[in-house]
Design a protein around this motif. Sequence first.
Motif: not given
Length: 217
Positions: A11-12, A34-35, A127-128, A144-145
Amino acid sequence: MTGTRPPKLDLKRDAQRVLQENWLRPGERLLEAVPVWKLPALDGIPNPGWTAGQLAKQVAKVVGLALLWIVFSVLIAIVFVALADGITGSGGDSGKPKRIKGPGVVLRGEGEGSMMGRLVTPALRRRGWWVLTDRRVAHVAVQRSYGKFWSGSGPETKIDGPVPLETVLEIPREQYAYDEDHRFRKTRMLRRTKPAGLYRRITLADGSGVDLRRRHQ
């Protein structure tokens, strides 16, 4: 890609290319992504309820943290908290700028009845990224992350084909005012006021809204 699992995203590092190829509309310009790995910080808005699936994951997380707590001593934990609050002194100025830290995203409002408060749901725990463009602000969820600890390191994510994304929340540009402002935070132990960083401020008609911490500052 039918029948295959979606890629596990960092995500980063993957925000710009994934959003550019799978979410942005033609001609739309990405301003900030912004993660997030959990519900954003809430200022004046109560926490939303938990879904059954979220509650099960939270229980598993608490059990895991409890086991880790047994491994590490209480003394070490206190030392780390003290260092985070700046209680321990430094032998001198290292010449490096102090790291300004604050939450990546802050949802603010006057209670759950505010315009922003009504938009806060359990789905925002996914998440996202919180994404700001020249046309809208949105929370975009991934399937998925990697966890926060592992993000930003390791090999580059291999992406072959479209990446499934879900827009959990979206506010069009004509519904908010945009500005930038500095936020401040309170330290955990001594409740000292310290700078949290420069934020992109999205404000709805009733004054509630979203603050996104600028990546480059």
